[in-house]
Design a protein around this motif. Structure first.
Motif, PDB file in Angstrom:
ATOM      1  N   ALA A  41       1.230  -1.421  -0.288  1.00 12.77           N
ATOM      2  CA  ALA A  41      -0.102  -0.089  -0.020  1.00 12.77           C
ATOM      3  C   ALA A  41       0.965   1.034  -0.006  1.00 12.77           C
ATOM      4  CB  ALA A  41      -0.939   0.152   1.469  1.00 12.77           C
ATOM      5  N   ALA A  42       0.429   1.889  -0.887  1.00  9.37           N
ATOM      6  CA  ALA A  42       1.215   3.344  -0.666  1.00  9.37           C
ATOM      7  C   ALA A  42       1.051   4.074  -0.127  1.00  9.37           C
ATOM      8  CB  ALA A  42       1.138   3.806  -2.158  1.00  9.37           C
ATOM      9  N   PRO A  43       1.085   5.458   0.423  1.00  7.83           N
ATOM     10  CA  PRO A  43       1.146   6.096   2.089  1.00  7.83           C
ATOM     11  C   PRO A  43      -1.128   5.951   1.688  1.00  7.83           C
ATOM     12  CG  PRO A  43       2.574   6.871   0.959  1.00  7.83           C
ATOM     13  CD  PRO A  43       2.074   6.104   0.605  1.00  7.83           C
ATOM     14  N   ILE A  44      -1.128   5.492   2.794  1.00  5.82           N
ATOM     15  CA  ILE A  44      -3.174   5.529   2.987  1.00  5.82           C
ATOM     16  C   ILE A  44      -3.425   6.234   3.230  1.00  5.82           C
ATOM     17  CG2 ILE A  44      -3.130   3.140   2.101  1.00  5.82           C
ATOM     18  CD1 ILE A  44      -3.751   2.624   5.612  1.00  5.82           C
ATOM     19  N   PHE A  45      -2.569   7.154   4.339  1.00  6.99           N
ATOM     20  CA  PHE A  45      -3.296   8.156   4.920  1.00  6.99           C
ATOM     21  C   PHE A  45      -3.665   9.474   4.388  1.00  6.99           C
ATOM     22  CE2 PHE A  45       0.517   6.755   7.316  1.00  6.99           C
ATOM     23  CZ  PHE A  45      -0.326   6.165   9.000  1.00  6.99           C
ATOM     24  N   LEU A  89       3.147  -1.686   4.572  1.00  8.92           N
ATOM     25  CA  LEU A  89       2.605   0.336   4.434  1.00  8.92           C
ATOM     26  C   LEU A  89       3.738   1.057   3.798  1.00  8.92           C
ATOM     27  CD1 LEU A  89       0.374   1.685   5.833  1.00  8.92           C
ATOM     28  CD2 LEU A  89       0.646   1.682   7.550  1.00  8.92           C
ATOM     29  N   ASP A  90       3.637   1.250   3.070  1.00  7.88           N
ATOM     30  CA  ASP A  90       4.586   2.837   2.522  1.00  7.88           C
ATOM     31  C   ASP A  90       3.901   3.874   2.923  1.00  7.88           C
ATOM     32  OD1 ASP A  90       6.323   4.276   1.623  1.00  7.88           O
ATOM     33  OD2 ASP A  90       5.900   3.498  -0.670  1.00  7.88           O
ATOM     34  N   PHE A  91       4.319   4.841   3.786  1.00  9.32           N
ATOM     35  CA  PHE A  91       4.339   5.746   4.389  1.00  9.32           C
ATOM     36  C   PHE A  91       6.266   7.058   3.811  1.00  9.32           C
ATOM     37  CE2 PHE A  91       6.762   6.320   8.580  1.00  9.32           C
ATOM     38  CZ  PHE A  91       6.833   5.162   8.515  1.00  9.32           C
ATOM     39  N   VAL A  92       5.710   8.465   4.005  1.00 11.29           N
ATOM     40  CA  VAL A  92       7.042   8.690   4.018  1.00 11.29           C
ATOM     41  C   VAL A  92       6.688   9.924   5.055  1.00 11.29           C
ATOM     42  CG1 VAL A  92       8.023  10.706   2.133  1.00 11.29           C
ATOM     43  CG2 VAL A  92       5.934   8.904   1.336  1.00 11.29           C
ATOM     44  N   ASP A 282       2.049  10.154  14.812  1.00  8.84           N
ATOM     45  CA  ASP A 282       0.485   9.368  13.809  1.00  8.84           C
ATOM     46  C   ASP A 282       0.729   8.222  13.048  1.00  8.84           C
ATOM     47  OD1 ASP A 282      -1.022  12.293  14.691  1.00  8.84           O
ATOM     48  OD2 ASP A 282      -0.844  10.996  16.055  1.00  8.84           O
ATOM     49  N   ALA A 283       2.224   8.017  12.390  1.00 10.81           N
ATOM     50  CA  ALA A 283       1.869   7.825  10.829  1.00 10.81           C
ATOM     51  C   ALA A 283       2.294   5.831  11.259  1.00 10.81           C
ATOM     52  CB  ALA A 283       2.804   8.225  10.128  1.00 10.81           C
ATOM     53  N   CYS A 284       3.332   6.003  12.447  1.00  7.38           N
ATOM     54  CA  CYS A 284       4.129   4.915  13.008  1.00  7.38           C
ATOM     55  C   CYS A 284       3.118   4.168  14.119  1.00  7.38           C
ATOM     56  CB  CYS A 284       4.893   5.418  14.130  1.00  7.38           C
ATOM     57  SG  CYS A 284       6.673   5.481  12.912  1.00  7.38           S
ATOM     58  N   GLY A 290       0.813  -4.005  14.901  1.00  8.55           N
ATOM     59  CA  GLY A 290       0.756  -4.947  14.220  1.00  8.55           C
ATOM     60  C   GLY A 290      -0.202  -5.172  13.555  1.00  8.55           C
ATOM     61  N   ARG A 291      -0.391  -4.716  12.594  1.00  2.00           N
ATOM     62  CA  ARG A 291      -1.248  -5.066  11.426  1.00  2.00           C
ATOM     63  C   ARG A 291      -0.861  -5.026   9.854  1.00  2.00           C
ATOM     64  NH1 ARG A 291      -6.263  -1.734  13.202  1.00  2.00           N
ATOM     65  NH2 ARG A 291      -4.918   0.177  13.827  1.00  2.00           N
ATOM     66  N   SER A 292       0.401  -3.712  10.254  1.00  2.00           N
ATOM     67  CA  SER A 292       1.135  -4.158   8.994  1.00  2.00           C
ATOM     68  C   SER A 292       2.418  -3.956   9.263  1.00  2.00           C
ATOM     69  CB  SER A 292       0.508  -2.532   8.262  1.00  2.00           C
ATOM     70  OG  SER A 292       0.459  -1.327   8.754  1.00  2.00           O
ATOM     71  N   GLY A 293       3.483  -4.221   8.037  1.00  2.00           N
ATOM     72  CA  GLY A 293       4.937  -3.680   7.952  1.00  2.00           C
ATOM     73  C   GLY A 293       5.011  -2.268   7.041  1.00  2.00           C
ATOM     74  N   GLN A 294       6.175  -1.385   7.478  1.00  2.23           N
ATOM     75  CA  GLN A 294       6.407  -0.314   6.642  1.00  2.23           C
ATOM     76  C   GLN A 294       7.482  -0.424   6.426  1.00  2.23           C
ATOM     77  OE1 GLN A 294       8.877   2.730   9.229  1.00  2.23           O
ATOM     78  NE2 GLN A 294       9.609   1.210   9.276  1.00  2.23           N
ATOM     79  N   ASP A 295       7.566   0.451   5.075  1.00  3.00           N
ATOM     80  CA  ASP A 295       8.567   0.907   3.185  1.00  3.00           C
ATOM     81  C   ASP A 295       8.689   2.351   3.504  1.00  3.00           C
ATOM     82  OD1 ASP A 295       9.932   0.702   1.260  1.00  3.00           O
ATOM     83  OD2 ASP A 295       8.325   1.610   0.424  1.00  3.00           O
ATOM     84  N   ARG A 296       9.692   2.753   4.210  1.00  2.00           N
ATOM     85  CA  ARG A 296      10.101   4.432   4.935  1.00  2.00           C
ATOM     86  C   ARG A 296      11.038   4.240   3.477  1.00  2.00           C
ATOM     87  NH1 ARG A 296      14.785   6.044   6.972  1.00  2.00           N
ATOM     88  NH2 ARG A 296      15.322   3.989   7.737  1.00  2.00           N
TER      89      ARG A 296
END
Length: 359
Positions: A41-45, A89-92, A282-284, A290-296
């Motif tokens: 998922a690209a950033p979903i916020f 989960l991707d976030f920037v 908030d992004a973290c 525990g519902r997703s991983g991250q791609d920073r």
């Protein structure tokens, strides 16, 4: 029958070209039969309206309502967990959208360094003004041609300086310059109160003004005062000069921009990653749940994030030990040329993608 053939026989009757969180939850069983291990998922916020990629995030406190919001995300996560699949989960953390849709940035445009949100952004406060390079001509030419205007939002009592579709918030102390032109003793009192407004009192003042504007006569008087200022080039210029920001030609961004942007994308403002900031915490939250991983993506001065990543790595190892779905993080899960790289190359990509399970 091969496994892939069997999966295609059970292809849902209507697979959407673009996915939101709800449709991905419904596709979970089908994707599992295909051998998919993770959803990327690209950033979903919350992002700019109509964003196709999510990197122009405006609010990390909420999951984008156009994708289904938090409820849809929880439903999707549960559906994927039930099928033994994970979510990347991707976030920037390095930047946010520099637009008035961003409540943090909007507050900075209103109050400058006095804003509680000023600490979040990498801004040169030694500069005279916060430059907004949005004009298609010089400022003087735009002013002389009548390209600027004023707008009153009766819903929240806010006033904005307009240039075509752009609406920049006025600093509340400058509301006095408008309200003093309206007839009536009440407006003289409003002008006095706004002239001494602070970041702590302005929200209440604007709410009171919005309430007063429910009266048609009051609303009409405010609109007339704004029209009078907008029609007077000298008064409009004086109002412009009272602001934290200054409108300038878009080409000025290359040489005189007063905030750090993302590469050469002026609409993305850099964050001060070396300082604690609410948007990053908030992004973290979704990651820590525990519902997703991250791609920073695109880390800058990321020593703080390195410690965070190590913590998440430990959590992923614990998930593997307990037989839970593996929560992946990092660009290695996505292969060469991830979503951000494609964005920089000018190609559109969907905010939700799936990746095949390793054979």
């Amino acid at each position: 029958m091969r496994r892939d053939d069997h999966a295609h026989r059970h292809l849902p009757s209507a697979v959407p070209q673009r996915h939101d969180l709800r449709s991905c939850a419904e596709l979970a069983p089908y994707l599992a039969r295909l051998g998919i291990s993770h959803l990327y998922a690209a950033p979903i916020f919350e992002a700019e309206p109509g964003s196709t990629h999510g990197y122009d995030v405006v609010d990390n406190r909420v999951i984008d309502s156009s994708l289904g919001g938090d409820e849809a995300f929880q439903r999707m996560a549960a559906a994927f967990r039930a099928e033994g699949m994970g979510i990347v989960l991707d976030f920037v953390p390095n930047h946010m959208s520099a637009s008035t849709y961003n409540p943090y940035w909007r507050d900075v445009l209103e109050w400058g360094e006095a804003s509680d949100c000023a600490q979040f952004f990498d801004i040169d406060w030694s500069a005279p003004k916060l430059l907004v390079p949005a004009l298609g001509s010089s400022y003087g030419a735009a002013l002389g041609e009548g390209r600027f205007g004023l707008h009153f939002d009766a819903r929240d009592g806010g006033m904005t300086f307009t240039y075509y579709g752009l609406k920049l918030p006025l600093t509340p102390t400058s509301y006095a310059q408008v309200l003093m032109r309206a007839d009536g003793e009440d407006f003289a009192e409003w002008a006095r109160r706004f002239a001494v407004a602070t970041p702590q009192t302005s929200a209440e003042l604007k709410a009171e003004l919005a309430e007063a504007a429910r009266d048609p006569a009051t609303h009409r008087a405010i609109e007339q005062a704004m029209a009078a200022v907008a029609a007077d080039a000298d008064a409009l210029h004086e109002l412009h000069e009272m602001q934290i920001w200054r409108l300038t030609h878009w080409r000025a961004a290359r040489e005189t921009l007063t905030y750090r942007r993302f590469f050469e994308i002026t609409d993305l403002v850099g964050m001060q990653e070396e300082r604690p900031a609410r948007p990053r915490r908030d992004a973290c939250a979704a990651v820590r749940s525990g519902r997703s991983g991250q791609d920073r993506r695109h880390p800058a001065r990321s020593h703080r994030w390195s410690r965070r990543s190590q913590s998440l790595s430990g959590a992923a190892a614990e998930d593997r030990r307990r037989g839970r779905p593996v929560l992946s993080r990092g660009r290695e899960d996505l292969g060469a040329g991830g979503g951000a790289a494609r964005r920089l190359a000018g190609r559109r990509h969907h905010r939700l993608r799936v990746h095949p399970r390793a054979r």
